[in-house]
Write a protein that holds these residues in place. Sequence first.
Motif, PDB file in Angstrom:
ATOM      1  N   THR A 196      -0.111 -14.184   8.166  1.00  0.00           N
ATOM      2  CA  THR A 196      -0.024 -13.315   6.990  1.00  0.00           C
ATOM      3  C   THR A 196      -0.959 -12.119   7.076  1.00  0.00           C
ATOM      4  O   THR A 196      -2.165 -12.285   7.344  1.00  0.00           O
ATOM      5  N   VAL A 197      -0.426 -10.929   6.851  1.00  0.00           N
ATOM      6  CA  VAL A 197      -1.243  -9.727   6.704  1.00  0.00           C
ATOM      7  C   VAL A 197      -1.802  -9.734   5.280  1.00  0.00           C
ATOM      8  O   VAL A 197      -1.052  -9.753   4.304  1.00  0.00           O
ATOM      9  N   THR A 198      -3.129  -9.731   5.159  1.00  0.00           N
ATOM     10  CA  THR A 198      -3.762  -9.915   3.842  1.00  0.00           C
ATOM     11  C   THR A 198      -3.999  -8.604   3.099  1.00  0.00           C
ATOM     12  O   THR A 198      -4.046  -8.601   1.879  1.00  0.00           O
ATOM     13  N   GLN A 199      -4.178  -7.491   3.813  1.00  0.00           N
ATOM     14  CA  GLN A 199      -4.321  -6.201   3.145  1.00  0.00           C
ATOM     15  C   GLN A 199      -3.893  -5.079   4.079  1.00  0.00           C
ATOM     16  O   GLN A 199      -4.089  -5.141   5.301  1.00  0.00           O
ATOM     17  N   LEU A 200      -3.309  -4.043   3.467  1.00  0.00           N
ATOM     18  CA  LEU A 200      -2.914  -2.829   4.164  1.00  0.00           C
ATOM     19  C   LEU A 200      -3.638  -1.655   3.534  1.00  0.00           C
ATOM     20  O   LEU A 200      -3.839  -1.623   2.323  1.00  0.00           O
ATOM     21  N   LYS A 201      -4.014  -0.678   4.360  1.00  0.00           N
ATOM     22  CA  LYS A 201      -4.737   0.473   3.828  1.00  0.00           C
ATOM     23  C   LYS A 201      -4.387   1.713   4.649  1.00  0.00           C
ATOM     24  O   LYS A 201      -4.615   1.740   5.872  1.00  0.00           O
ATOM     25  N   PHE A 202      -3.817   2.733   3.984  1.00  0.00           N
ATOM     26  CA  PHE A 202      -3.594   4.020   4.631  1.00  0.00           C
ATOM     27  C   PHE A 202      -4.898   4.806   4.675  1.00  0.00           C
ATOM     28  O   PHE A 202      -5.730   4.722   3.756  1.00  0.00           O
ATOM     29  N   SER A 203      -5.071   5.584   5.750  1.00  0.00           N
ATOM     30  CA  SER A 203      -6.208   6.503   5.800  1.00  0.00           C
ATOM     31  C   SER A 203      -5.992   7.617   4.788  1.00  0.00           C
ATOM     32  O   SER A 203      -4.878   7.847   4.310  1.00  0.00           O
ATOM     33  N   HIS A 204      -7.079   8.336   4.447  1.00  0.00           N
ATOM     34  CA  HIS A 204      -6.983   9.364   3.412  1.00  0.00           C
ATOM     35  C   HIS A 204      -6.126  10.544   3.832  1.00  0.00           C
ATOM     36  O   HIS A 204      -5.538  11.225   2.984  1.00  0.00           O
ATOM     37  N   ASN A 205      -6.021  10.799   5.158  1.00  0.00           N
ATOM     38  CA  ASN A 205      -5.138  11.868   5.613  1.00  0.00           C
ATOM     39  C   ASN A 205      -3.705  11.395   5.825  1.00  0.00           C
ATOM     40  O   ASN A 205      -2.824  12.188   6.167  1.00  0.00           O
TER      41      ASN A 205
ATOM     42  N   ALA B 108       0.852  -1.189   0.000  1.00  0.00           N
ATOM     43  CA  ALA B 108       0.000   0.000   0.000  1.00  0.00           C
ATOM     44  C   ALA B 108       0.886   1.237   0.000  1.00  0.00           C
ATOM     45  O   ALA B 108       2.041   1.186   0.450  1.00  0.00           O
ATOM     46  N   ALA B 109       0.353   2.356  -0.498  1.00  0.00           N
ATOM     47  CA  ALA B 109       1.091   3.614  -0.560  1.00  0.00           C
ATOM     48  C   ALA B 109       0.292   4.697   0.137  1.00  0.00           C
ATOM     49  O   ALA B 109      -0.947   4.723   0.086  1.00  0.00           O
ATOM     50  N   SER B 110       0.984   5.595   0.798  1.00  0.00           N
ATOM     51  CA  SER B 110       0.316   6.701   1.472  1.00  0.00           C
ATOM     52  C   SER B 110      -0.237   7.674   0.444  1.00  0.00           C
ATOM     53  O   SER B 110       0.286   7.781  -0.670  1.00  0.00           O
ATOM     54  N   PRO B 111      -1.300   8.416   0.782  1.00  0.00           N
ATOM     55  CA  PRO B 111      -1.928   9.318  -0.198  1.00  0.00           C
ATOM     56  C   PRO B 111      -0.985  10.386  -0.748  1.00  0.00           C
ATOM     57  O   PRO B 111      -1.132  10.795  -1.897  1.00  0.00           O
ATOM     58  N   ASP B 112      -0.020  10.836   0.061  1.00  0.00           N
ATOM     59  CA  ASP B 112       0.905  11.857  -0.430  1.00  0.00           C
ATOM     60  C   ASP B 112       2.084  11.274  -1.197  1.00  0.00           C
ATOM     61  O   ASP B 112       2.957  12.002  -1.673  1.00  0.00           O
ATOM     62  N   GLY B 113       2.139   9.948  -1.329  1.00  0.00           N
ATOM     63  CA  GLY B 113       3.181   9.304  -2.119  1.00  0.00           C
ATOM     64  C   GLY B 113       4.543   9.291  -1.483  1.00  0.00           C
ATOM     65  O   GLY B 113       5.553   9.099  -2.181  1.00  0.00           O
ATOM     66  N   THR B 114       4.625   9.454  -0.155  1.00  0.00           N
ATOM     67  CA  THR B 114       5.929   9.486   0.517  1.00  0.00           C
ATOM     68  C   THR B 114       6.298   8.175   1.187  1.00  0.00           C
ATOM     69  O   THR B 114       7.473   7.937   1.475  1.00  0.00           O
ATOM     70  N   LEU B 115       5.297   7.318   1.449  1.00  0.00           N
ATOM     71  CA  LEU B 115       5.555   6.065   2.166  1.00  0.00           C
ATOM     72  C   LEU B 115       4.930   4.886   1.430  1.00  0.00           C
ATOM     73  O   LEU B 115       3.895   5.017   0.779  1.00  0.00           O
ATOM     74  N   ILE B 116       5.580   3.733   1.578  1.00  0.00           N
ATOM     75  CA  ILE B 116       5.051   2.461   1.084  1.00  0.00           C
ATOM     76  C   ILE B 116       5.053   1.483   2.243  1.00  0.00           C
ATOM     77  O   ILE B 116       6.038   1.374   2.976  1.00  0.00           O
ATOM     78  N   ALA B 117       3.933   0.782   2.428  1.00  0.00           N
ATOM     79  CA  ALA B 117       3.829  -0.265   3.443  1.00  0.00           C
ATOM     80  C   ALA B 117       3.695  -1.610   2.752  1.00  0.00           C
ATOM     81  O   ALA B 117       3.015  -1.719   1.718  1.00  0.00           O
ATOM     82  N   SER B 118       4.333  -2.642   3.298  1.00  0.00           N
ATOM     83  CA  SER B 118       4.291  -3.961   2.667  1.00  0.00           C
ATOM     84  C   SER B 118       4.321  -5.048   3.724  1.00  0.00           C
ATOM     85  O   SER B 118       4.796  -4.841   4.841  1.00  0.00           O
ATOM     86  N   ALA B 119       3.811  -6.213   3.340  1.00  0.00           N
ATOM     87  CA  ALA B 119       3.832  -7.388   4.213  1.00  0.00           C
ATOM     88  C   ALA B 119       3.943  -8.628   3.342  1.00  0.00           C
ATOM     89  O   ALA B 119       3.564  -8.621   2.164  1.00  0.00           O
ATOM     90  N   SER B 120       4.434  -9.704   3.937  1.00  0.00           N
ATOM     91  CA  SER B 120       4.680 -10.929   3.186  1.00  0.00           C
ATOM     92  C   SER B 120       3.901 -12.082   3.792  1.00  0.00           C
ATOM     93  O   SER B 120       3.293 -11.967   4.862  1.00  0.00           O
ATOM     94  N   LYS B 121       3.926 -13.214   3.112  1.00  0.00           N
ATOM     95  CA  LYS B 121       3.338 -14.429   3.671  1.00  0.00           C
ATOM     96  C   LYS B 121       4.081 -14.792   4.945  1.00  0.00           C
ATOM     97  O   LYS B 121       5.300 -14.621   5.047  1.00  0.00           O
ATOM     98  N   ALA B 122       3.326 -15.302   5.913  1.00  0.00           N
ATOM     99  CA  ALA B 122       3.953 -15.585   7.202  1.00  0.00           C
ATOM    100  C   ALA B 122       3.183 -16.666   7.941  1.00  0.00           C
ATOM    101  O   ALA B 122       1.961 -16.744   7.872  1.00  0.00           O
ATOM    102  N   ALA B 123       3.941 -17.483   8.662  1.00  0.00           N
ATOM    103  CA  ALA B 123       3.355 -18.469   9.563  1.00  0.00           C
ATOM    104  C   ALA B 123       3.786 -18.217  10.998  1.00  0.00           C
ATOM    105  O   ALA B 123       3.340 -18.909  11.910  1.00  0.00           O
ATOM    106  N   LYS B 124       4.675 -17.201  11.178  1.00  0.00           N
ATOM    107  CA  LYS B 124       5.135 -16.820  12.514  1.00  0.00           C
ATOM    108  C   LYS B 124       5.078 -15.302  12.636  1.00  0.00           C
ATOM    109  O   LYS B 124       5.110 -14.584  11.643  1.00  0.00           O
ATOM    110  N   GLN B 125       5.049 -14.830  13.872  1.00  0.00           N
ATOM    111  CA  GLN B 125       4.960 -13.388  14.105  1.00  0.00           C
ATOM    112  C   GLN B 125       6.164 -12.644  13.566  1.00  0.00           C
ATOM    113  O   GLN B 125       6.036 -11.531  13.056  1.00  0.00           O
TER     114      GLN B 125
END
Length: 828
Positions: A636-645, A594-611
């Motif tokens: 596994t984190v299945t989806q990420l979503k930044f708030s609009h602000n 996922a990307a922040s609305p202002d285009g400055t940050l990217i968040a990501s996650a991968s498949k996981a079976a452990k914390q």
Amino acid sequence: LALNSHVTRMEIKLDYVSVGCNRTPQSTDWYEDHTLAYGAANSVALAEVGEDSSTAARVFATLHAHKDHVNCVIWIRHCSRAKLVSKGCPVGELLSGSVDKTIVVWKREVANQYVIGQVLEGHTASVTAIAATYVAAMEAVSTTVASASSDSSVIIWQRDTIGGQFSLWQTISFGRGFMITLDFHLLTECNVAMLACGGDDGKVHLFIPAADGKYYRVLMLSGHEDWIRSISMIQDDTGDVLIASCGQDMFVRVWRLSKELTKEPSVDDELKVKKNSFTVSTQNCQHKYVVGIETVLLGHEDWVYSVCWQPAGTTGVQPLRLLSASMDKTLILWQPDVDTGVWLEQVRVGEVGGNTLGLYGAIFSPCGSQILAHGYQGAFHLWRIVNNSNKSIERWEPWVIMGGHYDEVVDVTWEPHDGHYLVSVSADQTSRLHAMWRQSDDESKNAWYEISRPQIHGYDMHCVAMVTPVLYASGAEEKVIRVFQSPANFIDCLAAISGVSITKGVFGLPLGASIPPLGLSNKAVYTGDSVEVSSKPTTAAARAKTNIFTEPQVSTFEAVSFKVPPFEDHLIQNTLWPEVQKLYGHGFEVFTVAASPDGTLIASASKAAKQEHASIRIWDVSSWCQKSLLTHHTLTVTQLKFSHNGTMLLAVSRDRCWSLWKQNTNNDKELFSLAGHLDPKSRLHSRIIWSCSWSHDDKCFATASRDKKVIVWSNHATAQCSGDNWSVVGMPLECSDAATAVDFAPRSYDDKYLLAVGLDNGMIFLCCASWNSLSVAVKFSHSVCHMSTVKRLAWQPQSKHLPGHTYKLASCSSDRCVKIYSVTTNEN
């Protein structure tokens, strides 16, 4: 539906369907009213493809009935069309055969709506081919259908009257062999439908009905040395029937079937081709026919998958033109020479570059002015005759045609500012960019098309996020996040095709991109760079010298000014985006980004079976460095979503929980800190949470789960959630199937939130949410929904091009479709 004393009225319109064609030779058929039917995964797609270049080709419906891939589709026809119309013969009856062992009869109703007329069950294995014909008798019109299957049988289905039901009339067994292709032709002298079958024995089998209506074999035509892949029959202007066949031996063979003369002229020294004969007996008389070889055509250098005769069109004069398609990536038009009668190659088109793997089939348009081919990767290729001052030389040119992914589509995202285009990624290892082709001020003539293929990867794609209008990040079945930047060639293409001008962040962009040999990274090409010429051999002699040690083929870039949506060969070669960065750090395959609305940050996650592997990584776009590691979930984190602000990040996971992260303003602290989470002991969600979405004002968010629940959360006191006191709004919405996708509309509707929900069975519906209730407002009709799991829903960002009460909703599914809907509301 009545909601809180307000009447909800919404009009749902299907604007766009993008889906590729199945990998079978007989999966396309073009009807006389310019409706193209083709197999698309488990569905049958219907497209309007006219002869006029000003009319945009578009898919207007997908028909759902089969439970497995569609192998073959065919429109039921008759050689004497006018006779049948006068007898009340139905227009637009369609048959589809599938791996699920069934044949579906589709009937057209008013307003181009198709319904299931009947499901034919009788085969014990996959249906591989279908042939059908109307037979006009004195009193009524009967219909005969033949179906071939990998169960080594051909079944004859009979319908005595229009409007009646088909019944299993006869089963013809071929022992250990099996038939691959079928075709009917009416012997006009005796009004008998002759059936031709071709299969793995390399022979063409001819069948005719006996007096009791049962089909029996009268001839076997030998000549092919390998499997026969296609058979096509027509009647020429002399009354003879021409039988064309092709096969894996790379040959096309044409036989001539004619009525035997009562007394042949005697020629003592003349060499004659051996002919086979058979007799057709009817109630009134007997007719004797002879069959001999007409010609053997060699021009292809690989398996020939299909042959097709040019239709007579509106003139009623049957042209002797034969079209063949081969895995050597070429189509050939064959025609007898006017002076000598020798069959010659008249036109050759194709040689599609890039990483395509050949053509599976080709057909003529109803008027014969266009030819359509489909290939291994589900793409269509269209050529049309152009006006030429030199009438002795016929010139064909490629033209715009729809297309789509050929494997499940897993994610879609809009251009973040105004939603000028849509990017989709798929398990077919490509990302595709869809935009509106604006041909005129008349919106009815404008249509969505694929205008770029930014990424052709070596791994199945998982996720995508637009960072800025000229930058996106994607994840695939690898541990790396790849970031792509649009080239200058795309900016020009978007302006010319869609009338959209992007000015911010375009300075210094590369001209285009190319893929180096044995590489997965798109390399930037700048003005003045020397572009390597493809090493692809162009002649048969050159191909014969190539081997595994030959220099690999290169996907080279060529600067092209596009005024219309690019053709397939340009899409795979000249519309790539250069890769500008790789982000390393995940221990397993990247699953969501996922990307922040202002285009400055990217968040990501991968498949996981452990914390330790389920952590969320935050990346700084300016430095491409990891800024933070957020650890909370255990799976596994299945989806990420930044708030609009941009101040909050929402995550949902396989561990049946969500977590909310708030950005810290104090530079001494971590960039994000945990602000709230769902207690797993609450059991509010009892299965994996697939999707999440923020409302347009960031005051609430929604989650969708496999437990068939959609829950809207707002910031109020609760015992089940910790942190900022996020609690359930009203009662959870109980769905008929697992909820797999949710997304809030970009603005309110009647002072309520408008929420789109997608289900595992492909259905989509819209909900209205307020501070104390969540209820269904409207369900999309089954005819416009998906066939299987809705993977993602995405509302178009509020665009100045849309009227005040019109929304655009994009969806993608495991049925390979990308769809865009217009939702028009009547708001109080």
